[in-house]
Write a protein that holds these residues in place. Structure first.
Motif, PDB file in Angstrom:
ATOM      1  N   MET A   1      -3.646   3.835  -0.892  1.00  0.00           N
ATOM      2  CA  MET A   1      -2.467   3.054  -1.259  1.00  0.00           C
ATOM      3  C   MET A   1      -2.169   3.185  -2.754  1.00  0.00           C
ATOM      4  O   MET A   1      -1.025   3.257  -3.161  1.00  0.00           O
ATOM      5  N   ALA A   2      -3.237   3.207  -3.553  1.00  0.00           N
ATOM      6  CA  ALA A   2      -3.009   3.429  -4.997  1.00  0.00           C
ATOM      7  C   ALA A   2      -2.499   4.851  -5.201  1.00  0.00           C
ATOM      8  O   ALA A   2      -2.663   5.688  -4.320  1.00  0.00           O
ATOM      9  N   THR A 264      -1.255 -10.277  -8.922  1.00  0.00           N
ATOM     10  CA  THR A 264      -0.569  -9.114  -8.343  1.00  0.00           C
ATOM     11  C   THR A 264      -0.211  -8.109  -9.446  1.00  0.00           C
ATOM     12  O   THR A 264       0.013  -6.944  -9.162  1.00  0.00           O
ATOM     13  N   GLU A 282     -11.762   5.132  -2.624  1.00  0.00           N
ATOM     14  CA  GLU A 282     -10.507   4.642  -2.056  1.00  0.00           C
ATOM     15  C   GLU A 282     -10.746   4.016  -0.668  1.00  0.00           C
ATOM     16  O   GLU A 282     -10.238   2.934  -0.367  1.00  0.00           O
ATOM     17  N   GLN A 283     -11.544   4.707   0.152  1.00  0.00           N
ATOM     18  CA  GLN A 283     -11.848   4.164   1.477  1.00  0.00           C
ATOM     19  C   GLN A 283     -12.637   2.853   1.384  1.00  0.00           C
ATOM     20  O   GLN A 283     -12.393   1.912   2.140  1.00  0.00           O
ATOM     21  N   GLU A 286     -10.315   0.016   0.647  1.00  0.00           N
ATOM     22  CA  GLU A 286      -9.582  -0.423   1.844  1.00  0.00           C
ATOM     23  C   GLU A 286     -10.473  -1.284   2.743  1.00  0.00           C
ATOM     24  O   GLU A 286     -10.046  -2.318   3.247  1.00  0.00           O
ATOM     25  N   SER A 299      -4.456  -6.737  -2.601  1.00  0.00           N
ATOM     26  CA  SER A 299      -3.761  -5.620  -1.947  1.00  0.00           C
ATOM     27  C   SER A 299      -2.506  -5.240  -2.718  1.00  0.00           C
ATOM     28  O   SER A 299      -2.228  -4.061  -2.943  1.00  0.00           O
ATOM     29  N   TRP A 302      -3.457  -3.475  -6.010  1.00  0.00           N
ATOM     30  CA  TRP A 302      -3.955  -2.120  -5.790  1.00  0.00           C
ATOM     31  C   TRP A 302      -2.832  -1.197  -5.332  1.00  0.00           C
ATOM     32  O   TRP A 302      -2.711  -0.065  -5.794  1.00  0.00           O
ATOM     33  N   ARG A 303      -1.970  -1.696  -4.462  1.00  0.00           N
ATOM     34  CA  ARG A 303      -0.856  -0.890  -3.939  1.00  0.00           C
ATOM     35  C   ARG A 303       0.134  -0.554  -5.064  1.00  0.00           C
ATOM     36  O   ARG A 303       0.546   0.595  -5.235  1.00  0.00           O
ATOM     37  N   ASP A 304       0.501  -1.568  -5.853  1.00  0.00           N
ATOM     38  CA  ASP A 304       1.579  -1.360  -6.830  1.00  0.00           C
ATOM     39  C   ASP A 304       1.111  -0.732  -8.138  1.00  0.00           C
ATOM     40  O   ASP A 304       1.867  -0.009  -8.780  1.00  0.00           O
TER      41      ASP A 304
END
Lengths: 432, 432
Positions: A1-2, A264, A282-283, A286, A299, A302-304
């Motif tokens: 996601m990153a 966030t 990375e796994q 998650e 989340s 990490w995503r943004d």
């Protein structure tokens, strides 16, 4: 996601630059509202504090006193879970020991021609600590802000904390007691900052305000700066982990997530020279994310804002680390000191495979208030020096004045400041 | 013309308080104009700089290069009056010697349980010095801002200076050469600050900006703060002279006027325990005023903001001096150290009867960039530390982590940060 960035890719520089300049904070413009609150506190003092506390915190000073009593403090300390109390004591002791080493020494000396020069350090006369309420009301932050002030020798340390319907996190009160603070007021927001800067009937003004807060508190600190000193304006937190493949991916994933759960807008970055290892981390991120109570926050962060940066060798991470200028920098290699020696910009280094950044948040002894959002390029974490100031000292006798007068007069005249020139000349020649 | 305050008068506290809070600066609100200039420089870079320089400084970059050439620097240095050049060299040498003593030492050590802790100091990677144009273009300020940066080890020091039709005060250029600065641009105002903070095609960005400037420069520094570091925002200057009767009234009058000639908002204050002596100083001020080229400025400053405060004994001046928190504090007595030891707040002390403050402006060796407008309560003069930053260092081994993990986990859980707790726990127990 990153996102993944590969230093050897053709578009790396453009993508890295975009990554560095991504804004991680929505800046609310609350300046006008804050300005009016500050003016109101200046004009109406305690009455204004009472009105805002009723409005924002549902707190009625007719029922609960603005100042926290000694009994409340004692009870909070006494009733705290002993394990937490012991942990706070241990943290306080380690923080104090480390910060005592930061006490600056005066340096007063005579130079070759007999001029006395010097630097004298003194504690700031009164300091206000802002402690946030609600979720972000952290006892560890009380220790990190208050202990350096006490070590500096600040004679008066005041704490303000917003108290929803009067309630303050008992661990925060216990931490205050451990740090030796007994002047605590149940006020928060811009109104608390205004009270500390300008004073009210109940709260005498201070000379400097430190501690984190929301957008209103940050704006208020900016506005009162000049009337009082302030510390840095803290932004969202970040961690950079530089790691080779000889690490447990789960450990480093946990470190990245410890940062991400804050906010966030927090940022977690891994730089590694091994793509397979990067994929494993990375796994692991998650996998671990699912088990966190702050799953949503972590989340989103990490995503943004998360990133994994692949470099051909760890040496190549040095210029990237300097540009990221991370608040927290973990170097998880066998010889982390060698890499650290080449990196200029970081708020704090966490070296080796057994130093998770979280140890520094609580019990390492160093301060956890550190420069965020690339400001480690030009600023430092909180220290004893932030609660002191330096005065310079100069003393000449008649002979030293005679020697230094001619160049001083020359420069004053060159700058067109003839009263400056006269103030020196008149001491040599009354007719000047 | 200045006001008289008598500490033993019934209305003293009220009058002294009013005196302290008198605003000495008209604050122009130039924020909107500055915001638009900064956005424009970010968007258009060098083209925007060229437009503003043509508009504000009558300077055409098609005719004169933005960057000052090495030849121009050499010529300014070579053609300067040798007496001024020698005085600048002497000043530079004394400033450098004094500031070398301010270099902080790293402190890296192992504690009782084997944790490595430390503070490491590094120079800021690049610094911009703003030098005002016109009347306030002082070579001494170039030395005072640049030398601490060089002593700190800043690898890149950039100077910007507005140049009316291209002209720069040659003494300023010579001072820059003496201070070892060779990257100088003919740009000023908010546009120069924006260029330093964000960079243009010609000017690479810096990490911190220091130096005084007008309202536009000050507003621009406030606005770019966060993207880069800034030094203090300098206000109008002040001197406080504490003196007994055993002084030549003319000497002290000259010192009061050296301050007053700076700016109509400057402030000169005498505290004495002898009314007759105070009257003599007042008369000497009036006499000397007539002879000053900056008579109008000095007269306005003395009339509007000057004061003579009468105390029953000089001990009584201590709390007043702390509240005034003067930028410059002269103590003209036989044992000035004894009084100094009791005073907490002053930017710089000038001790004894032979130390006019002006020596410190030029050749004393200490820095003349000092906290104004009561900010000596919470801040310090410019020093080498302003051009450095500190990183903290933490290193644990497996054994130290085992010892510190339990309290860290306890505190993380107490704060509801379970990813924090896990980042420590996972290293002890993979099942955490």
């Amino acid at each position: 996601m990153a996102i993944w960035l590969n230093q050897q890719a053709a578009d790396f520089e453009a993508r890295f630059k975009a990554f560095l300049t991504t804004k991680r904070e929505v800046s609310e413009d609350v300046n006008a509202a804050v300005k009016s609150i500050i003016s109101d506190v200046i004009a109406r003092g305690d009455v204004a504090l009472a009105d805002y506390s009723l409005k924002f915190d549902g707190l009625d000073f007719n029922r609960i006193s603005m100042r926290v009593t000694a009994t409340e403090l004692d009870e909070a300390y006494r009733d705290l879970d002993p394990a937490i109390r012991d942990a706070l004591h241990l943290a306080a002791e380690r923080i104090e020991k480390h910060h005592r080493r930061q006490l600056p020494k005066d340096d007063i000396y005579e130079d070759a021609i007999g001029v006395t020069l010097g630097s004298r350090w003194t504690a700031i006369e009164a300091v206000g600590l802002y402690v946030p309420g609600g979720m972000a009301s952290y006892p560890s932050s009380v220790l990190m802000n208050a202990i350096p002030a006490r070590v500096a020798g600040v004679p008066r340390i005041v704490m303000v904390v917003p108290a929803r319907e009067g309630a303050i996190n008992p661990a925060v009160l216990a931490a205050a007691k451990i740090a030796g603070i007994d002047e605590i007021y149940r006020v928060g927001g811009a109104q608390a900052v205004a009270a500390l800067a300008y004073g009210t009937e109940t709260i005498a003004p201070v000379a400097k305000i430190t501690g984190p807060g929301n957008a209103f508190v940050a704006a208020a600190k900016r506005q009162v700066f000049g009337t009082v000193g302030i510390d840095m304006i803290a932004g969202p937190s970040e961690v950079l982990v530089i790691a080779d493949r000889d690490n447990d991916p789960d450990w480093l994933a946990a470190d990245l997530l410890a940062q991400a759960e804050h906010d966030t807008g927090a940022q977690s970055i891994l730089i590694t020279n091994d793509e397979t290892f990067g994929r494993s981390v990375e796994q692991a991120v998650e996998r671990q994310l699912k088990r966190l109570s702050r799953n949503e926050t972590a989340s989103a962060s990490w995503r943004d804002f998360g990133a994994i940066i692949l470099v051909p060798d760890l040496e190549a991470s040095v210029p990237l680390a300097d540009r990221i200028a991370a608040e927290h920098l973990e170097i998880a290699t066998d010889n982390p000191e060698a890499l650290m020696a080449k990196i200029r910009n970081a708020g704090a280094f966490f070296l080796g495979r057994h130093t998770p950044e979280v140890i520094g948040d609580y019990v390492g002894g160093s301060n956890h208030v550190l420069p965020t959002a690339r400001s480690a390029r030009f600023s430092s974490g909180l220290s004893v020096l932030d609660y002191m100031k330096r005065s310079s000292i100069l003393r000449l006798g008649a002979e030293q004045l005679r020697q230094l007068a001619p160049p001083a007069i020359t420069l004053a005249n060159c700058e067109g400041l003839d009263a400056h020139a006269r103030s020196v000349a008149i001491r040599l020649n009354p007719e000047a």
